[in-house]
Write a protein that holds these residues in place. Structure first.
Motif, PDB file in Angstrom:
ATOM      1  N   ARG A  61      38.753  33.578  49.569  1.00 44.92           N
ATOM      2  CA  ARG A  61      38.421  35.004  49.602  1.00 44.92           C
ATOM      3  C   ARG A  61      39.335  35.792  48.667  1.00 44.92           C
ATOM      4  O   ARG A  61      38.910  36.757  48.023  1.00 44.92           O
ATOM      5  CB  ARG A  61      38.551  35.539  51.030  1.00 44.92           C
ATOM      6  CG  ARG A  61      38.091  36.986  51.169  1.00 44.92           C
ATOM      7  CD  ARG A  61      36.587  37.104  51.039  1.00 44.92           C
ATOM      8  NE  ARG A  61      36.186  38.417  50.571  1.00 44.92           N
ATOM      9  CZ  ARG A  61      34.944  38.884  50.660  1.00 44.92           C
ATOM     10  NH1 ARG A  61      34.002  38.135  51.209  1.00 44.92           N
ATOM     11  NH2 ARG A  61      34.636  40.067  50.189  1.00 44.92           N
ATOM     12  N   ARG A  62      40.563  35.363  48.541  1.00 44.63           N
ATOM     13  CA  ARG A  62      41.509  36.045  47.663  1.00 44.63           C
ATOM     14  C   ARG A  62      41.034  35.990  46.206  1.00 44.63           C
ATOM     15  O   ARG A  62      41.056  37.001  45.501  1.00 44.63           O
ATOM     16  CB  ARG A  62      42.887  35.408  47.791  1.00 44.63           C
ATOM     17  CG  ARG A  62      43.953  36.040  46.910  1.00 44.63           C
ATOM     18  CD  ARG A  62      45.291  35.372  47.145  1.00 44.63           C
ATOM     19  NE  ARG A  62      46.323  35.952  46.305  1.00 44.63           N
ATOM     20  CZ  ARG A  62      47.603  35.576  46.308  1.00 44.63           C
ATOM     21  NH1 ARG A  62      48.004  34.592  47.129  1.00 44.63           N
ATOM     22  NH2 ARG A  62      48.479  36.159  45.511  1.00 44.63           N
ATOM     23  N   THR A  63      40.595  34.817  45.771  1.00 44.49           N
ATOM     24  CA  THR A  63      40.091  34.681  44.402  1.00 44.49           C
ATOM     25  C   THR A  63      38.819  35.490  44.214  1.00 44.49           C
ATOM     26  O   THR A  63      38.642  36.167  43.194  1.00 44.49           O
ATOM     27  CB  THR A  63      39.820  33.203  44.079  1.00 44.49           C
ATOM     28  OG1 THR A  63      41.063  32.478  44.117  1.00 44.49           O
ATOM     29  CG2 THR A  63      39.177  33.037  42.712  1.00 44.49           C
ATOM     30  N   PHE A  64      37.936  35.446  45.197  1.00 49.04           N
ATOM     31  CA  PHE A  64      36.674  36.175  45.115  1.00 49.04           C
ATOM     32  C   PHE A  64      36.930  37.672  44.970  1.00 49.04           C
ATOM     33  O   PHE A  64      36.351  38.334  44.099  1.00 49.04           O
ATOM     34  CB  PHE A  64      35.841  35.893  46.365  1.00 49.04           C
ATOM     35  CG  PHE A  64      34.485  36.532  46.366  1.00 49.04           C
ATOM     36  CD1 PHE A  64      33.407  35.903  45.763  1.00 49.04           C
ATOM     37  CD2 PHE A  64      34.279  37.757  46.986  1.00 49.04           C
ATOM     38  CE1 PHE A  64      32.142  36.485  45.767  1.00 49.04           C
ATOM     39  CE2 PHE A  64      33.026  38.349  46.991  1.00 49.04           C
ATOM     40  CZ  PHE A  64      31.952  37.717  46.381  1.00 49.04           C
ATOM     41  N   ASP A  65      37.797  38.224  45.805  1.00 46.34           N
ATOM     42  CA  ASP A  65      38.083  39.657  45.745  1.00 46.34           C
ATOM     43  C   ASP A  65      38.742  40.036  44.428  1.00 46.34           C
ATOM     44  O   ASP A  65      38.442  41.096  43.849  1.00 46.34           O
ATOM     45  CB  ASP A  65      38.978  40.064  46.915  1.00 46.34           C
ATOM     46  CG  ASP A  65      38.247  40.019  48.246  1.00 46.34           C
ATOM     47  OD1 ASP A  65      36.992  40.025  48.248  1.00 46.34           O
ATOM     48  OD2 ASP A  65      38.927  39.968  49.294  1.00 46.34           O
ATOM     49  N   ALA A  66      39.653  39.175  43.944  1.00 50.75           N
ATOM     50  CA  ALA A  66      40.323  39.469  42.674  1.00 50.75           C
ATOM     51  C   ALA A  66      39.331  39.446  41.507  1.00 50.75           C
ATOM     52  O   ALA A  66      39.431  40.238  40.564  1.00 50.75           O
ATOM     53  CB  ALA A  66      41.446  38.456  42.429  1.00 50.75           C
ATOM     54  N   ALA A  67      38.352  38.549  41.579  1.00 49.65           N
ATOM     55  CA  ALA A  67      37.381  38.428  40.491  1.00 49.65           C
ATOM     56  C   ALA A  67      36.518  39.675  40.345  1.00 49.65           C
ATOM     57  O   ALA A  67      36.160  40.067  39.230  1.00 49.65           O
ATOM     58  CB  ALA A  67      36.494  37.207  40.714  1.00 49.65           C
ATOM     59  N   PRO A 196      41.495  36.021  36.794  1.00 52.50           N
ATOM     60  CA  PRO A 196      40.153  36.607  36.673  1.00 52.50           C
ATOM     61  C   PRO A 196      40.014  37.642  35.566  1.00 52.50           C
ATOM     62  O   PRO A 196      39.065  37.594  34.787  1.00 52.50           O
ATOM     63  CB  PRO A 196      39.925  37.217  38.061  1.00 52.50           C
ATOM     64  CG  PRO A 196      40.702  36.338  38.980  1.00 52.50           C
ATOM     65  CD  PRO A 196      41.941  35.987  38.208  1.00 52.50           C
ATOM     66  N   ARG A 197      40.960  38.578  35.450  1.00 54.94           N
ATOM     67  CA  ARG A 197      40.821  39.612  34.426  1.00 54.94           C
ATOM     68  C   ARG A 197      41.072  39.098  33.022  1.00 54.94           C
ATOM     69  O   ARG A 197      40.725  39.756  32.038  1.00 54.94           O
ATOM     70  CB  ARG A 197      41.769  40.785  34.701  1.00 54.94           C
ATOM     71  CG  ARG A 197      41.472  41.607  35.924  1.00 54.94           C
ATOM     72  CD  ARG A 197      40.242  42.517  35.774  1.00 54.94           C
ATOM     73  NE  ARG A 197      38.967  41.809  35.794  1.00 54.94           N
ATOM     74  CZ  ARG A 197      38.373  41.355  36.888  1.00 54.94           C
ATOM     75  NH1 ARG A 197      38.936  41.506  38.071  1.00 54.94           N
ATOM     76  NH2 ARG A 197      37.213  40.730  36.821  1.00 54.94           N
ATOM     77  N   ALA A 198      41.662  37.935  32.915  1.00 57.83           N
ATOM     78  CA  ALA A 198      41.882  37.331  31.597  1.00 57.83           C
ATOM     79  C   ALA A 198      40.740  36.410  31.197  1.00 57.83           C
ATOM     80  O   ALA A 198      40.759  35.849  30.095  1.00 57.83           O
ATOM     81  CB  ALA A 198      43.197  36.555  31.592  1.00 57.83           C
TER      82      ALA A 198
END
Length: 424
Positions: A61-67, A196-198
């Motif tokens: 969930r952490r990766t999903f939200d950051a993406a 994600p932002r990179a």
């Protein structure tokens, strides 16, 4: 006050203004898509459709939200189908022209890719040598792809991959495909290859310097610098290793070249083109096909299968290519792309010049015209490979077969005369 109860007549200018207003109201298209509403639906789609699939693939969930933090729909992308609308049918006259093949090999593109490629060959000699030893793919071929895809990493790749893939997964003509690629992008972020932002992409969602779609990254990206990550955005060594890995896994045959420019005598029909009409190169040579250099084909190539390639029919250079040419096409399904890569690679490594034969002044037709021609050939029983408006090898040789059957000289390439004759 008027005694007859009638209102005074409106001035002419006022009447004209009212008429113009009415015409404007009736001519105005339906209100633009409620973008705020679409954004809300996008968020619901992410939660209800994307998140369950991502979680099943091991995405946290952490990766999903950051993406998706701060990500909004990109309304400037092509082929979008906003909620509540239907895909637009493009008008024939607005469809893109099919350009002359020679334009693909314009002076600036070929010389620039060659010049910088030679610099990169020296700068990354060790990495290229490692990849060639591991995969069998020559360094010059890796350089040719790298140069074509991103100008050796110099081309700006600015799009946010999650905005692009999210938009196209939510509302495009190929939504299912892009949704799958979006899930793959989340897996890349979860594995820690890039933040994600990179994760920057093209407008179509292709990632980094080698322009891999996310699913291709998962299958083929390689760690070339030994840091435990496959960073195709910032690491040139990883980019080189990843391109080599891709080609190896798609069947690159070590020890064989990609192809050779040749002369094709009039006795050899251009309708013999295609990867399904291969024969040992020795047989092509016996038919009178010869290398333009005057040198014989390498001995190891004579025994191997080769294929006639005439990307402009009789209006341009001809080639005998090997199975490795079609491995290059697995990277991008275009004869001209694969030819460009092989040609630039040869210029980088061997100092070769331009093709000996010149590209003819052909092309410039609308894709809709070519598609109509293809449908006409299909009605005559020819296999053109689909009426997509692009003259691939099946279309080219079908044109030649029709020309031969009707007593015409076979050119194996569409032109205005062929289009008009088949439209009759």
């Amino acid at each position: 006050m008027l005694s007859n109860g009638l209102r005074p007549a409106l001035p002419l200018l006022t009447l004209l203004a009212l008429l113009a207003l009415l015409l404007t109201l009736f001519a105005t298209p339906a209100p633009a898509q409620d973008r705020a509403g679409a954004e809300r639906q996008f968020r619901v789609w992410l939660e209800r459709t994307v998140w369950p699939q991502a979680r099943a693939k091991g995405v946290s969930r952490r990766t999903f939200d950051a993406a998706f933090a701060g990500v909004a729909l990109n309304w400037d992308l092509p082929d979008l189908v906003p909620p509540g609308t239907k895909p637009k049918t493009p008008k024939a006259q607005r469809q893109a022209e099919f350009g002359a093949p020679g334009k693909y090999f314009n002076r600036g593109a070929v010389d620039g890719a060659t010049r910088v490629g030679r610099q990169m060959a020296q700068r990354h000699a060790a990495a290229l040598k490692r990849v060639e030893a591991k995969t069998g793919v020559p360094g010059r071929i890796v350089l040719g792809i790298w140069g074509r895809e991103s100008g050796y990493g110099r081309a700006a790749i600015r799009h946010d991959a999650f905005a692009v893939l999210g938009t196209k997964g939510f509302m495009s003509t190929r939504a299912e495909y892009f949704t799958d690629e979006l899930i793959a992008a989340l897996q890349i972020a979860e594995a820690g290859h890039v933040a994600p932002r990179a994760m920057k992409s093209s407008w179509a969602g292709a990632l980094g310097q080698p322009q891999f779609m996310p699913s291709s990254f998962l299958a083929h990206a390689a760690d070339g610098d030994g840091d435990g990550r496959a960073d195709i955005w910032g690491s040139q060594a990883d980019t080189i290793a990843s391109i080599g890995s891709y080609l190896k896994r798609h069947g690159w045959v070590p020890g064989r070249d990609w192809g050779f420019e040749v002369t094709v005598p009039p006795s050899v029909s251009c309708t013999l083109e295609g990867p399904d009409q291969g024969r040992p190169i020795a047989e092509w040579e016996a038919m009178g096909i010869a290398r333009v250099s005057g040198r014989p084909f390498p001995a190891q190539e004579l025994r191997g299968e080769g294929y006639l390639l005439m990307p402009a029919g009789r209006h341009g250079p001809a080639f005998i290519v090997t199975p490795n040419f079609y491995v290059l096409k697995a990277y991008n399904m275009s004869d001209l792309y694969a030819l460009f890569v092989g040609h630039v690679g040869d210029r980088i490594r061997f100092g070769m010049g331009d093709f000996t034969a010149r590209w003819g002044d052909v092309g410039g037709l609308y894709r809709s015209d070519i598609a109509a021609m293809q449908r006409a050939l299909e009605r005559l029983g020819h296999d053109v490979g689909g009426a997509d408006g692009l003259p691939g090898f099946r279309t080219r040789r079908s044109i030649g077969r029709w020309q031969e059957a009707t007593g015409r000289a076979a050119s194996c390439f569409p032109d205005a005369g062929v289009v008009a004759a088949l439209a009759d």
